[in-house]
Design a protein around this motif. Sequence first.
Motif, PDB file in Angstrom:
ATOM      1  N   UNK A 146      42.379  33.101  49.689  1.00 63.39           N
ATOM      2  CA  UNK A 146      40.932  33.265  49.505  1.00 63.39           C
ATOM      3  C   UNK A 146      40.410  32.338  48.417  1.00 63.39           C
ATOM      4  N   UNK A 147      41.136  32.248  47.308  1.00 64.58           N
ATOM      5  CA  UNK A 147      40.698  31.369  46.224  1.00 64.58           C
ATOM      6  C   UNK A 147      40.516  29.946  46.724  1.00 64.58           C
ATOM      7  N   UNK A 148      41.420  29.489  47.567  1.00 65.72           N
ATOM      8  CA  UNK A 148      41.331  28.122  48.069  1.00 65.72           C
ATOM      9  C   UNK A 148      40.258  27.965  49.150  1.00 65.72           C
ATOM     10  N   UNK A 149      40.045  28.985  49.964  1.00 71.30           N
ATOM     11  CA  UNK A 149      38.961  28.923  50.951  1.00 71.30           C
ATOM     12  C   UNK A 149      37.601  28.870  50.250  1.00 71.30           C
ATOM     13  N   UNK A 150      37.414  29.709  49.240  1.00 70.86           N
ATOM     14  CA  UNK A 150      36.127  29.733  48.536  1.00 70.86           C
ATOM     15  C   UNK A 150      35.955  28.510  47.645  1.00 70.86           C
ATOM     16  N   UNK A 151      37.058  27.944  47.188  1.00 72.56           N
ATOM     17  CA  UNK A 151      36.978  26.672  46.453  1.00 72.56           C
ATOM     18  C   UNK A 151      36.550  25.558  47.392  1.00 72.56           C
ATOM     19  N   UNK A 152      37.178  25.507  48.542  1.00 75.91           N
ATOM     20  CA  UNK A 152      36.897  24.450  49.530  1.00 75.91           C
ATOM     21  C   UNK A 152      35.438  24.475  49.991  1.00 75.91           C
ATOM     22  N   UNK A 153      34.859  25.670  50.077  1.00 80.29           N
ATOM     23  CA  UNK A 153      33.493  25.803  50.583  1.00 80.29           C
ATOM     24  C   UNK A 153      32.454  25.885  49.467  1.00 80.29           C
ATOM     25  N   UNK A 154      32.887  25.632  48.217  1.00 79.42           N
ATOM     26  CA  UNK A 154      31.933  25.531  47.119  1.00 79.42           C
ATOM     27  C   UNK A 154      31.402  26.845  46.594  1.00 79.42           C
ATOM     28  N   UNK A 155      32.110  27.942  46.861  1.00 80.20           N
ATOM     29  CA  UNK A 155      31.637  29.266  46.425  1.00 80.20           C
ATOM     30  C   UNK A 155      32.378  29.721  45.174  1.00 80.20           C
ATOM     31  N   UNK A 194      44.362  40.508  67.409  1.00 78.57           N
ATOM     32  CA  UNK A 194      43.385  41.565  67.690  1.00 78.57           C
ATOM     33  C   UNK A 194      41.956  41.091  67.440  1.00 78.57           C
ATOM     34  N   UNK A 195      41.792  40.259  66.403  1.00 78.96           N
ATOM     35  CA  UNK A 195      40.460  39.763  66.044  1.00 78.96           C
ATOM     36  C   UNK A 195      40.125  38.425  66.708  1.00 78.96           C
ATOM     37  N   UNK A 196      41.085  37.898  67.457  1.00 77.49           N
ATOM     38  CA  UNK A 196      40.901  36.614  68.155  1.00 77.49           C
ATOM     39  C   UNK A 196      40.559  35.488  67.177  1.00 77.49           C
ATOM     40  N   UNK A 197      41.413  35.390  66.137  1.00 73.36           N
ATOM     41  CA  UNK A 197      41.261  34.331  65.149  1.00 73.36           C
ATOM     42  C   UNK A 197      42.598  33.634  64.956  1.00 73.36           C
ATOM     43  N   UNK A 198      42.551  32.406  64.465  1.00 78.78           N
ATOM     44  CA  UNK A 198      43.781  31.660  64.220  1.00 78.78           C
ATOM     45  C   UNK A 198      44.076  31.536  62.727  1.00 78.78           C
ATOM     46  N   UNK A 199      43.351  32.314  61.915  1.00 76.89           N
ATOM     47  CA  UNK A 199      43.544  32.279  60.468  1.00 76.89           C
ATOM     48  C   UNK A 199      43.051  33.594  59.879  1.00 76.89           C
ATOM     49  N   UNK A 200      43.383  33.875  58.617  1.00 77.71           N
ATOM     50  CA  UNK A 200      42.776  35.040  57.959  1.00 77.71           C
ATOM     51  C   UNK A 200      41.261  34.888  57.883  1.00 77.71           C
ATOM     52  N   UNK A 201      40.583  35.986  57.581  1.00 72.54           N
ATOM     53  CA  UNK A 201      39.122  35.968  57.453  1.00 72.54           C
ATOM     54  C   UNK A 201      38.726  36.687  56.162  1.00 72.54           C
ATOM     55  N   UNK A 202      37.474  36.494  55.743  1.00 73.54           N
ATOM     56  CA  UNK A 202      37.024  37.127  54.497  1.00 73.54           C
ATOM     57  C   UNK A 202      35.555  37.511  54.589  1.00 73.54           C
ATOM     58  N   UNK A 203      35.130  38.366  53.660  1.00 72.73           N
ATOM     59  CA  UNK A 203      33.727  38.747  53.581  1.00 72.73           C
ATOM     60  C   UNK A 203      33.387  39.236  52.182  1.00 72.73           C
ATOM     61  N   UNK A 204      32.104  39.212  51.848  1.00 75.12           N
ATOM     62  CA  UNK A 204      31.638  39.715  50.556  1.00 75.12           C
ATOM     63  C   UNK A 204      31.617  41.243  50.566  1.00 75.12           C
ATOM     64  N   UNK A 205      31.853  41.826  49.387  1.00 72.43           N
ATOM     65  CA  UNK A 205      31.780  43.277  49.217  1.00 72.43           C
ATOM     66  C   UNK A 205      30.726  43.577  48.149  1.00 72.43           C
ATOM     67  N   UNK A 206      29.854  44.537  48.468  1.00 71.21           N
ATOM     68  CA  UNK A 206      28.770  44.872  47.550  1.00 71.21           C
ATOM     69  C   UNK A 206      28.954  46.228  46.868  1.00 71.21           C
ATOM     70  N   UNK A 207      29.963  46.990  47.315  1.00 73.02           N
ATOM     71  CA  UNK A 207      30.154  48.341  46.777  1.00 73.02           C
ATOM     72  C   UNK A 207      31.616  48.556  46.387  1.00 73.02           C
ATOM     73  N   UNK A 208      31.866  48.915  45.136  1.00 68.87           N
ATOM     74  CA  UNK A 208      33.199  49.275  44.663  1.00 68.87           C
ATOM     75  C   UNK A 208      33.077  50.596  43.908  1.00 68.87           C
ATOM     76  N   UNK A 209      33.980  51.551  44.211  1.00 69.36           N
ATOM     77  CA  UNK A 209      33.890  52.882  43.610  1.00 69.36           C
ATOM     78  C   UNK A 209      35.281  53.399  43.259  1.00 69.36           C
ATOM     79  N   UNK A 210      35.410  54.082  42.111  1.00 68.49           N
ATOM     80  CA  UNK A 210      36.701  54.680  41.769  1.00 68.49           C
ATOM     81  C   UNK A 210      36.971  55.929  42.605  1.00 68.49           C
ATOM     82  N   UNK A 211      38.256  56.191  42.841  1.00 71.73           N
ATOM     83  CA  UNK A 211      38.663  57.380  43.581  1.00 71.73           C
ATOM     84  C   UNK A 211      38.445  58.636  42.747  1.00 71.73           C
TER      85      UNK A 211
END
Length: 234
Positions: A185-194, A43-60
């Motif tokens: 995700x841990x390994x993707x962000x490790x690989x890219x130095x984040x 659906x997203x036309x990708x060959x792997x998972x994807x990720x993004x930063x989140x700036x907002x977290x809120x309790x229910x």
Amino acid sequence: MATALVPPDKATAYKVAGLVAEELGWSVRGWKIAAMKEEMQQALRTDSPIYGRVFFTKPTPISVERAKLASPIPEVEYQAKLGADLPPREKPYTVEEVTDAVASLHPGLELAECRFVHDAAFPPLPAILADGAGSGTIIYGPAIADWRTRDIAGQEATLSSNGKVRRKGTAAAALDHPMAPLTWLANELSRTGVGLKAGEMVSTGTLTGMLAPKAGETFVADFGPFGSVEVTFT
């Protein structure tokens, strides 16, 4: 959408997302993961998972104004809160190491947003990645007690709108287990130095697909004995 502004590839798009985060100057509260399995990747036309930063977290529970959000999509997801850093390193992280770094696991909703005007189809993948992979707000419930010894993968989760069940799913079908995408995700962000940091919350991927909410609807993500999470669109 101005196609000339779309990054040429995934690597450039992730760099743009990083530059956007720097320009905003907001604290990164966590991360989102999407497209762990082939159906969503298509659906997203990708060959792997994807990720993004989140700036907002809120309790229910939370209430949001529908008109102020950019194409919001409530997604039923487990939220993993880190209790230890997972910094960049040469050796890949194992599932066991990543699991040990998790302080708590929570029932949750990711309220994703897309800041591009688009039709029924998704924007091009590099545009989505530059936009933080459609990140928005993580909504989380109380921590699941003894989650490491419970059937997280097999527990059915439902997404209801105004009391009517609209979607059902399990982590087993969508992700295998929340720790699988988190390790990716841990390994993707490790690989890219984040790297990942203690205190960050990771939305591990939708269990129930996507729905477009309308004003006046209340959505509930119900994880059975693990708790529920609620968001109302006004």
